[in-house]
Write a protein that holds these residues in place. Structure first.
Motif, PDB file in Angstrom:
ATOM      1  N   GLY A   1      15.017  24.035 -21.334  1.00  0.00           N
ATOM      2  CA  GLY A   1      14.241  23.499 -22.019  1.00  0.00           C
ATOM      3  C   GLY A   1      12.265  23.253 -21.211  1.00  0.00           C
ATOM      4  N   SER A   2      11.454  23.095 -22.125  1.00  0.00           N
ATOM      5  CA  SER A   2      10.370  22.318 -21.837  1.00  0.00           C
ATOM      6  C   SER A   2       9.647  22.134 -20.552  1.00  0.00           C
ATOM      7  CB  SER A   2       9.288  22.820 -23.351  1.00  0.00           C
ATOM      8  OG  SER A   2       9.313  21.413 -23.907  1.00  0.00           O
ATOM      9  N   LEU A   3       8.718  22.566 -20.375  1.00  0.00           N
ATOM     10  CA  LEU A   3       8.555  21.728 -19.152  1.00  0.00           C
ATOM     11  C   LEU A   3       6.956  20.951 -19.833  1.00  0.00           C
ATOM     12  CD1 LEU A   3       9.064  23.003 -15.388  1.00  0.00           C
ATOM     13  CD2 LEU A   3      10.376  20.989 -16.550  1.00  0.00           C
TER      14      LEU A   3
ATOM     15  N   ALA B   1      -0.108  21.473 -10.517  1.00  0.00           N
ATOM     16  CA  ALA B   1      -0.515  20.849  -9.257  1.00  0.00           C
ATOM     17  C   ALA B   1      -0.806  21.817  -7.706  1.00  0.00           C
ATOM     18  CB  ALA B   1       0.273  19.472  -9.180  1.00  0.00           C
ATOM     19  N   PHE B   2      -2.192  21.162  -7.260  1.00  0.00           N
ATOM     20  CA  PHE B   2      -1.869  21.982  -5.739  1.00  0.00           C
ATOM     21  C   PHE B   2      -0.912  21.289  -4.953  1.00  0.00           C
ATOM     22  CE2 PHE B   2      -5.988  23.202  -7.668  1.00  0.00           C
ATOM     23  CZ  PHE B   2      -5.436  24.803  -7.577  1.00  0.00           C
ATOM     24  N   SER B   3      -1.057  21.952  -3.672  1.00  0.00           N
ATOM     25  CA  SER B   3      -0.306  21.479  -3.070  1.00  0.00           C
ATOM     26  C   SER B   3      -1.014  20.063  -2.039  1.00  0.00           C
ATOM     27  CB  SER B   3       0.080  22.193  -2.109  1.00  0.00           C
ATOM     28  OG  SER B   3      -0.500  23.264  -1.479  1.00  0.00           O
ATOM     29  N   PRO B   4      -0.488  19.532  -1.556  1.00  0.00           N
ATOM     30  CA  PRO B   4      -1.850  18.787  -0.165  1.00  0.00           C
ATOM     31  C   PRO B   4      -2.205  19.253   0.745  1.00  0.00           C
ATOM     32  CG  PRO B   4       0.929  17.937  -0.144  1.00  0.00           C
ATOM     33  CD  PRO B   4       1.415  19.110  -0.875  1.00  0.00           C
ATOM     34  N   THR B   5      -2.379  20.570   1.308  1.00  0.00           N
ATOM     35  CA  THR B   5      -3.073  21.074   2.304  1.00  0.00           C
ATOM     36  C   THR B   5      -3.614  22.121   1.117  1.00  0.00           C
ATOM     37  OG1 THR B   5      -1.316  22.789   1.813  1.00  0.00           O
ATOM     38  CG2 THR B   5      -0.866  21.274   3.596  1.00  0.00           C
ATOM     39  N   GLY B   6      -3.444  22.106  -0.111  1.00  0.00           N
ATOM     40  CA  GLY B   6      -4.299  23.207  -0.991  1.00  0.00           C
ATOM     41  C   GLY B   6      -4.210  24.209  -0.811  1.00  0.00           C
ATOM     42  N   SER B   7      -2.975  25.278  -0.182  1.00  0.00           N
ATOM     43  CA  SER B   7      -2.512  26.317  -0.103  1.00  0.00           C
ATOM     44  C   SER B   7      -1.843  26.525  -1.194  1.00  0.00           C
ATOM     45  CB  SER B   7      -1.585  26.251   1.396  1.00  0.00           C
ATOM     46  OG  SER B   7      -3.051  26.313   2.601  1.00  0.00           O
ATOM     47  N   TYR B   8      -0.679  26.272  -1.683  1.00  0.00           N
ATOM     48  CA  TYR B   8      -0.649  26.086  -2.909  1.00  0.00           C
ATOM     49  C   TYR B   8      -0.858  25.847  -4.316  1.00  0.00           C
ATOM     50  CZ  TYR B   8       2.505  28.476   0.705  1.00  0.00           C
ATOM     51  OH  TYR B   8       2.826  29.348   2.000  1.00  0.00           O
ATOM     52  N   LEU B   9      -0.423  26.532  -5.037  1.00  0.00           N
ATOM     53  CA  LEU B   9      -0.586  25.672  -6.925  1.00  0.00           C
ATOM     54  C   LEU B   9       0.846  26.241  -7.761  1.00  0.00           C
ATOM     55  CD1 LEU B   9      -2.772  24.711  -8.808  1.00  0.00           C
ATOM     56  CD2 LEU B   9      -2.979  26.853  -9.630  1.00  0.00           C
ATOM     57  N   ALA B  10       1.398  24.139  -7.948  1.00  0.00           N
ATOM     58  CA  ALA B  10       2.372  24.646  -8.631  1.00  0.00           C
ATOM     59  C   ALA B  10       1.543  25.619 -10.205  1.00  0.00           C
ATOM     60  CB  ALA B  10       3.482  23.711  -8.197  1.00  0.00           C
ATOM     61  N   ALA B  11       2.875  25.580 -10.960  1.00  0.00           N
ATOM     62  CA  ALA B  11       2.522  25.503 -12.578  1.00  0.00           C
ATOM     63  C   ALA B  11       3.693  25.216 -13.394  1.00  0.00           C
ATOM     64  CB  ALA B  11       1.449  26.928 -12.810  1.00  0.00           C
ATOM     65  N   VAL B  12       3.490  24.986 -14.301  1.00  0.00           N
ATOM     66  CA  VAL B  12       5.024  24.911 -14.978  1.00  0.00           C
ATOM     67  C   VAL B  12       4.482  25.405 -16.251  1.00  0.00           C
ATOM     68  CG1 VAL B  12       5.895  23.020 -13.794  1.00  0.00           C
ATOM     69  CG2 VAL B  12       3.873  22.405 -16.114  1.00  0.00           C
ATOM     70  N   THR B  13       5.568  25.571 -17.503  1.00  0.00           N
ATOM     71  CA  THR B  13       5.614  26.304 -18.836  1.00  0.00           C
ATOM     72  C   THR B  13       5.910  25.316 -19.621  1.00  0.00           C
ATOM     73  OG1 THR B  13       7.253  27.638 -18.625  1.00  0.00           O
ATOM     74  CG2 THR B  13       4.573  28.643 -17.537  1.00  0.00           C
ATOM     75  N   SER B  14       5.584  25.757 -20.818  1.00  0.00           N
ATOM     76  CA  SER B  14       6.570  25.693 -21.725  1.00  0.00           C
ATOM     77  C   SER B  14       7.656  26.373 -21.995  1.00  0.00           C
ATOM     78  CB  SER B  14       5.767  25.627 -23.309  1.00  0.00           C
ATOM     79  OG  SER B  14       5.106  27.033 -23.641  1.00  0.00           O
ATOM     80  N   LYS B  15       8.348  27.499 -21.441  1.00  0.00           N
ATOM     81  CA  LYS B  15       9.018  27.736 -21.515  1.00  0.00           C
ATOM     82  C   LYS B  15      10.375  27.480 -20.133  1.00  0.00           C
ATOM     83  CE  LYS B  15       7.903  31.247 -24.554  1.00  0.00           C
ATOM     84  NZ  LYS B  15       8.487  31.241 -26.059  1.00  0.00           N
TER      85      LYS B  15
END
Length: 242
Positions: A192-194, A157-171
């Protein structure tokens, strides 16, 4: 397919074909509240201008050259009048929904599991069921950056400004990257996994969900506004990389 207006509590219904009721296989909504795109089980693509409550683009599947075979998942992302489509080929197609014309073809590493796009349509991200995320600057399609995460990536998911990207993992990790440099700026781990993530509009809050429930993190940065949203669990995600 139905769209609800949270303020008025009214709903609008969208249909591909009045004579049939095909299954919706892929759906994308513009974070700016203008466009809605969907692909049905017959691999037909429709795009609606939901700000005007009308079907704005029809039969775009023919222009995109989407396969009629039953295999191959079609993924969609839409933002700021840009539609990004991925089918069974190793590429992303970028379309201008206003001009109804193709803008770019972006080569990617393989068949993606998911795609996401920033609200200004400057950036796109692809995941492949591995520990890698492909970060793409849309106006520079050859400049792909590979981001490495701590486990198989399940959502971005990108931040509202597009400056950052969040990533979640099964770990069970949440990682935040700067889009301009690809640098990892924050790292958090839960039990637990995300499996899913969303960056709240006009906010510094990141919602992630997984095996143990829903979490709301706040990424504290001067580029993002502060958030006062309430949640069942809130933690600061400002730690340096692990």
């Amino acid at each position: 397919m139905r769209l609800w207006n949270k303020s008025t509590r009214l709903q609008a219904e969208f249909s591909f074909n009045k004579d049939s009721n095909p299954e919706i296989r892929s759906l994308a909504a513009d974070p700016n509240g203008v466009w809605l795109a969907a692909v049905d089980s017959e691999r037909s693509l429709r795009v609606w201008d939901i700000s005007a409550d009308r079907s704005a683009v029809k039969n775009l599947d023919q222009a995109l050259g989407l396969r009629r075979a039953t295999d191959g998942k079609i993924l969609l992302a839409v933002a700021s009048s840009r539609l990004i489509v991925s089918d069974s080929k190793n590429s992303l197609q970028v379309w201008d929904l206003v001009a109804k014309s193709k803008l770019e073809k972006i080569d990617i590493s393989g068949q993606p599991d998911s795609i996401s796009v920033s609200s200004d349509a400057a950036w796109a991200a692809t995941t492949y069921g591995t520990e890698s995320v492909g970060l793409h600057k849309i106006d520079q399609p050859a400049a792909e950056v590979t981001l490495r995460c701590a486990g198989p990536v399940t959502s971005t998911a990108f931040s509202p400004t597009g400056s950052y990207l969040a990533a979640v993992t099964s770990k069970g990790t949440l990682e935040v990257f700067a889009t301009d440099s690809g640098t990892r700026c924050a790292f958090m781990r839960v039990d637990g996994s995300l499996s899913c993530s969303a960056w709240l509009p006009r906010s510094s809050a990141i919602a992630v969900g997984g095996l143990r429930g829903l979490y709301l993190f706040e990424y504290q940065d001067e580029k993002l506004s502060s958030s006062t949203a309430a949640t069942s669990e809130r933690r600061a995600a400002t730690a340096a990389p692990e």
